[in-house]
Motif scaffolding. Sequence first.
Motif, PDB file in Angstrom:
ATOM      1  N   VAL A   1       0.983  -1.287   0.129  1.00  0.00           N
ATOM      2  CA  VAL A   1       0.105   0.133  -0.061  1.00  0.00           C
ATOM      3  C   VAL A   1       0.744   1.413  -0.100  1.00  0.00           C
ATOM      4  CG1 VAL A   1      -1.692   1.383   1.317  1.00  0.00           C
ATOM      5  CG2 VAL A   1      -2.195  -0.987   1.050  1.00  0.00           C
ATOM      6  N   SER A   2       2.044   1.279   0.673  1.00  0.00           N
ATOM      7  CA  SER A   2       2.834   2.351   0.738  1.00  0.00           C
ATOM      8  C   SER A   2       3.380   2.625  -0.658  1.00  0.00           C
ATOM      9  CB  SER A   2       4.058   2.202   1.773  1.00  0.00           C
ATOM     10  OG  SER A   2       3.450   2.156   3.122  1.00  0.00           O
ATOM     11  N   ILE A   3       3.788   1.725  -1.236  1.00  0.00           N
ATOM     12  CA  ILE A   3       4.560   1.686  -2.669  1.00  0.00           C
ATOM     13  C   ILE A   3       3.704   2.064  -3.575  1.00  0.00           C
ATOM     14  CG2 ILE A   3       5.515   0.462  -4.575  1.00  0.00           C
ATOM     15  CD1 ILE A   3       7.189  -1.122  -2.302  1.00  0.00           C
TER      16      ILE A   3
ATOM     17  N   LEU B   1      -5.587   4.338   3.553  1.00  0.00           N
ATOM     18  CA  LEU B   1      -5.407   2.865   3.874  1.00  0.00           C
ATOM     19  C   LEU B   1      -3.915   2.659   4.285  1.00  0.00           C
ATOM     20  CD1 LEU B   1      -6.905   1.031   0.655  1.00  0.00           C
ATOM     21  CD2 LEU B   1      -7.610   0.939   2.855  1.00  0.00           C
ATOM     22  N   THR B   2      -2.956   3.627   3.952  1.00  0.00           N
ATOM     23  CA  THR B   2      -1.353   3.559   4.371  1.00  0.00           C
ATOM     24  C   THR B   2      -1.543   3.960   6.018  1.00  0.00           C
ATOM     25  OG1 THR B   2      -0.708   4.017   2.053  1.00  0.00           O
ATOM     26  CG2 THR B   2       0.768   4.382   4.200  1.00  0.00           C
ATOM     27  N   THR B   3      -2.424   4.883   6.017  1.00  0.00           N
ATOM     28  CA  THR B   3      -2.299   5.298   7.612  1.00  0.00           C
ATOM     29  C   THR B   3      -3.009   4.500   8.529  1.00  0.00           C
ATOM     30  OG1 THR B   3      -2.625   7.795   6.969  1.00  0.00           O
ATOM     31  CG2 THR B   3      -3.351   7.118   9.185  1.00  0.00           C
ATOM     32  N   ILE B   4      -4.221   3.779   8.137  1.00  0.00           N
ATOM     33  CA  ILE B   4      -4.860   2.585   8.926  1.00  0.00           C
ATOM     34  C   ILE B   4      -3.903   1.355   8.958  1.00  0.00           C
ATOM     35  CG2 ILE B   4      -6.765   1.181   8.541  1.00  0.00           C
ATOM     36  CD1 ILE B   4      -8.335   3.103   7.314  1.00  0.00           C
ATOM     37  N   SER B   5      -3.194   0.924   7.923  1.00  0.00           N
ATOM     38  CA  SER B   5      -2.369  -0.083   7.937  1.00  0.00           C
ATOM     39  C   SER B   5      -1.221  -0.012   8.909  1.00  0.00           C
ATOM     40  CB  SER B   5      -2.116  -0.599   6.529  1.00  0.00           C
ATOM     41  OG  SER B   5      -0.957   0.234   5.899  1.00  0.00           O
ATOM     42  N   ILE B   6      -0.627   1.378   9.042  1.00  0.00           N
ATOM     43  CA  ILE B   6       0.620   1.563   9.750  1.00  0.00           C
ATOM     44  C   ILE B   6       0.206   1.433  11.314  1.00  0.00           C
ATOM     45  CG2 ILE B   6       2.320   3.231  10.336  1.00  0.00           C
ATOM     46  CD1 ILE B   6       2.450   3.910   7.295  1.00  0.00           C
ATOM     47  N   MET B   7      -1.060   2.207  11.546  1.00  0.00           N
ATOM     48  CA  MET B   7      -1.469   2.128  12.809  1.00  0.00           C
ATOM     49  C   MET B   7      -1.884   0.868  13.238  1.00  0.00           C
ATOM     50  SD  MET B   7      -3.570   5.996  12.689  1.00  0.00           S
ATOM     51  CE  MET B   7      -4.041   5.877  14.436  1.00  0.00           C
TER      52      MET B   7
END
Length: 78
Positions: A8-10, A71-77
């Motif tokens: 997701v980050s990439i 989605l990146t924020t959710i997946s990292i948290m």
Amino acid sequence: MGWIDWTVSILTILVGIVLTIVVMLQNSKEGQSSVTGSNTFYGSNKGKTLDGVLSKYTVVLAIVFCILCLLTTISIMH
């Protein structure tokens, strides 16, 4: 970070780069006024021109970029 977080980050970075390129490819709107914008051939067929297509891609890519950022924020948290 798992593989989903990295993916997701990439994807967020890639969509951001493509969005930047698409925005930079568009022509400047400085010379057009509201009087000549919609009454001309260009104004009525804007969706078929390169600028019209790039405008549509900009909107789609901006929406995808916002969703990927979320989605990146959710997946990292998580």
